[in-house]
Design a protein around this motif. Sequence first.
Motif, PDB file in Angstrom:
ATOM      1  N   GLU A   1       1.226 162.468 -56.387  1.00 57.00           N
ATOM      2  CA  GLU A   1       0.853 163.880 -56.366  1.00 57.00           C
ATOM      3  C   GLU A   1       0.167 164.254 -55.048  1.00 57.00           C
ATOM      4  OE1 GLU A   1       0.837 162.544 -60.698  1.00 57.00           O
ATOM      5  OE2 GLU A   1       0.393 161.697 -58.730  1.00 57.00           O
ATOM      6  N   PHE A   2      -0.605 163.323 -54.499  1.00 54.63           N
ATOM      7  CA  PHE A   2      -1.289 163.579 -53.234  1.00 54.63           C
ATOM      8  C   PHE A   2      -0.337 163.377 -52.051  1.00 54.63           C
ATOM      9  CE2 PHE A   2      -4.060 162.965 -49.652  1.00 54.63           C
ATOM     10  CZ  PHE A   2      -5.194 163.700 -49.931  1.00 54.63           C
ATOM     11  N   TRP A   3       0.426 162.274 -52.080  1.00 54.04           N
ATOM     12  CA  TRP A   3       1.313 161.986 -50.945  1.00 54.04           C
ATOM     13  C   TRP A   3       2.425 163.023 -50.817  1.00 54.04           C
ATOM     14  CZ3 TRP A   3       0.841 159.726 -46.621  1.00 54.04           C
ATOM     15  CH2 TRP A   3       1.971 159.489 -45.834  1.00 54.04           C
ATOM     16  N   ASP A   4       2.927 163.511 -51.929  1.00 51.37           N
ATOM     17  CA  ASP A   4       3.959 164.548 -51.854  1.00 51.37           C
ATOM     18  C   ASP A   4       3.415 165.817 -51.214  1.00 51.37           C
ATOM     19  OD1 ASP A   4       5.827 162.886 -52.926  1.00 51.37           O
ATOM     20  OD2 ASP A   4       5.913 163.836 -54.896  1.00 51.37           O
TER      21      ASP A   4
ATOM     22  N   ALA B   1      -0.429 175.605 -49.227  1.00 53.59           N
ATOM     23  CA  ALA B   1       0.071 174.655 -50.223  1.00 53.59           C
ATOM     24  C   ALA B   1       0.296 175.282 -51.597  1.00 53.59           C
ATOM     25  CB  ALA B   1      -0.910 173.481 -50.348  1.00 53.59           C
ATOM     26  N   GLU B   2       0.109 176.592 -51.713  1.00 51.74           N
ATOM     27  CA  GLU B   2       0.228 177.221 -53.029  1.00 51.74           C
ATOM     28  C   GLU B   2       1.611 177.016 -53.646  1.00 51.74           C
ATOM     29  OE1 GLU B   2      -2.246 178.405 -54.815  1.00 51.74           O
ATOM     30  OE2 GLU B   2      -3.456 177.699 -53.129  1.00 51.74           O
TER      31      GLU B   2
ATOM     32  N   VAL C   1       1.210 165.717 -48.778  1.00 53.38           N
ATOM     33  CA  VAL C   1       1.229 165.364 -47.354  1.00 53.38           C
ATOM     34  C   VAL C   1       2.620 165.626 -46.773  1.00 53.38           C
ATOM     35  CG1 VAL C   1       0.995 163.482 -45.680  1.00 53.38           C
ATOM     36  CG2 VAL C   1      -0.620 163.664 -47.603  1.00 53.38           C
ATOM     37  N   THR C   2       3.664 165.170 -47.449  1.00 51.20           N
ATOM     38  CA  THR C   2       5.022 165.377 -46.933  1.00 51.20           C
ATOM     39  C   THR C   2       5.413 166.854 -46.984  1.00 51.20           C
ATOM     40  OG1 THR C   2       6.004 164.861 -49.109  1.00 51.20           O
ATOM     41  CG2 THR C   2       5.727 163.040 -47.561  1.00 51.20           C
ATOM     42  N   PHE C   3       4.889 167.592 -47.963  1.00 51.40           N
ATOM     43  CA  PHE C   3       5.131 169.037 -48.028  1.00 51.40           C
ATOM     44  C   PHE C   3       4.533 169.720 -46.800  1.00 51.40           C
ATOM     45  CE2 PHE C   3       3.650 173.299 -49.151  1.00 51.40           C
ATOM     46  CZ  PHE C   3       4.793 173.886 -49.666  1.00 51.40           C
ATOM     47  N   MET C   4       3.289 169.347 -46.460  1.00 49.22           N
ATOM     48  CA  MET C   4       2.634 169.946 -45.297  1.00 49.22           C
ATOM     49  C   MET C   4       3.354 169.547 -44.005  1.00 49.22           C
ATOM     50  SD  MET C   4       0.237 171.726 -46.679  1.00 49.22           S
ATOM     51  CE  MET C   4      -1.073 172.132 -45.537  1.00 49.22           C
ATOM     52  N   ASP C   5       3.868 168.331 -43.973  1.00 54.81           N
ATOM     53  CA  ASP C   5       4.634 167.882 -42.819  1.00 54.81           C
ATOM     54  C   ASP C   5       5.902 168.737 -42.664  1.00 54.81           C
ATOM     55  OD1 ASP C   5       5.511 166.245 -40.661  1.00 54.81           O
ATOM     56  OD2 ASP C   5       6.701 165.044 -42.058  1.00 54.81           O
ATOM     57  N   ALA C   6       6.580 169.011 -43.780  1.00 53.79           N
ATOM     58  CA  ALA C   6       7.835 169.774 -43.742  1.00 53.79           C
ATOM     59  C   ALA C   6       7.591 171.227 -43.296  1.00 53.79           C
ATOM     60  CB  ALA C   6       8.498 169.757 -45.114  1.00 53.79           C
TER      61      ALA C   6
ATOM     62  N   ALA D   1       3.111 167.373 -35.188  1.00 49.68           N
ATOM     63  CA  ALA D   1       2.179 166.288 -35.496  1.00 49.68           C
ATOM     64  C   ALA D   1       2.903 165.206 -36.285  1.00 49.68           C
ATOM     65  CB  ALA D   1       0.998 166.825 -36.311  1.00 49.68           C
ATOM     66  N   GLY D   2       2.555 163.956 -36.034  1.00 47.26           N
ATOM     67  CA  GLY D   2       3.125 162.854 -36.792  1.00 47.26           C
ATOM     68  C   GLY D   2       2.533 162.790 -38.191  1.00 47.26           C
ATOM     69  N   ILE D   3       3.184 162.041 -39.085  1.00 48.67           N
ATOM     70  CA  ILE D   3       2.749 161.967 -40.476  1.00 48.67           C
ATOM     71  C   ILE D   3       1.345 161.392 -40.595  1.00 48.67           C
ATOM     72  CG2 ILE D   3       3.740 159.679 -40.896  1.00 48.67           C
ATOM     73  CD1 ILE D   3       3.817 162.707 -43.332  1.00 48.67           C
ATOM     74  N   GLN D   4       0.957 160.505 -39.664  1.00 44.57           N
ATOM     75  CA  GLN D   4      -0.393 159.938 -39.684  1.00 44.57           C
ATOM     76  C   GLN D   4      -1.437 161.042 -39.519  1.00 44.57           C
ATOM     77  OE1 GLN D   4      -2.702 157.327 -36.499  1.00 44.57           O
ATOM     78  NE2 GLN D   4      -1.019 156.150 -37.383  1.00 44.57           N
ATOM     79  N   ARG D   5      -1.190 161.934 -38.551  1.00 42.23           N
ATOM     80  CA  ARG D   5      -2.139 163.025 -38.313  1.00 42.23           C
ATOM     81  C   ARG D   5      -2.120 164.035 -39.459  1.00 42.23           C
ATOM     82  NH1 ARG D   5      -4.793 164.237 -33.796  1.00 42.23           N
ATOM     83  NH2 ARG D   5      -3.510 162.792 -32.577  1.00 42.23           N
ATOM     84  N   ILE D   6      -0.962 164.279 -40.042  1.00 41.97           N
ATOM     85  CA  ILE D   6      -0.883 165.185 -41.192  1.00 41.97           C
ATOM     86  C   ILE D   6      -1.690 164.614 -42.362  1.00 41.97           C
ATOM     87  CG2 ILE D   6       0.657 166.186 -42.924  1.00 41.97           C
ATOM     88  CD1 ILE D   6       0.962 167.551 -40.288  1.00 41.97           C
ATOM     89  N   PHE D   7      -1.536 163.319 -42.618  1.00 44.24           N
ATOM     90  CA  PHE D   7      -2.276 162.657 -43.681  1.00 44.24           C
ATOM     91  C   PHE D   7      -3.778 162.808 -43.472  1.00 44.24           C
ATOM     92  CE2 PHE D   7      -3.824 158.378 -45.382  1.00 44.24           C
ATOM     93  CZ  PHE D   7      -3.907 158.821 -46.690  1.00 44.24           C
TER      94      PHE D   7
END
Length: 205
Positions: free
Chosen positions: A191-194, A145-146, A196-201, A98-104
């Motif tokens: 704190e929120f955007w990081d 995300a824990e 998002v990038t964590f879930m993307d990774a 999924a692209g970052i847009q969809r992850i967000f």
Amino acid sequence: MLHLFLLFWLAAAALLAPQADAAGERAFDRHAENQRYRQWLDTFRQDLGRLRNIPPPRAADLDAHFANSIVPGSRAAKLMKELAAASPGGVSGEIRFAGIQRIFLGVLADSVVAGDGGIFPETQPAFQQTALRVRYMHVDGGGRAERYFSDPETFKPYRLPEPGVFARDAYPFLLFEERDGKLRLGGVSKEFWDLVTFMDALQHA
């Protein structure tokens, strides 16, 4: 004597009534806030869906496209310009990423309003035109995300601040403009955007 006492009591009640009303306006109603958040998310999702179905708009046109869900000229508007230009995703072998847009959007959908952090103490003149309110967001993430929330380098420590208290490195938050009972997103915290990038990774782990 009784007459004087009644006059004094009525005068005191009249003075205290506006203060009580003001306090009531500031009271945090989690249920009502989450209803407003879900209404905002529906609007944002519709805006995002329309973006996928039109030719790539110029960056200058994105403020108009997201006018119902994003504060024009805000940090969130800047982020939307970056997301609009981002890759929608890709395929590697049999795995579809999924692209970052969809992850967000997925992280937003997994979020609920957990608390109020008061008015964001904006320090940059370019963003001071609009007062934005801090909304701390609890993100379930299905347990994935824990590791992010327990990272001592990110949260010091992970905790929900007291009502009306703004704190960094404590809890993911979003910034919202409140107008006529509706919300528009004005900013996404680090704190929120990081998260998002964590879930993307996690897709590539």
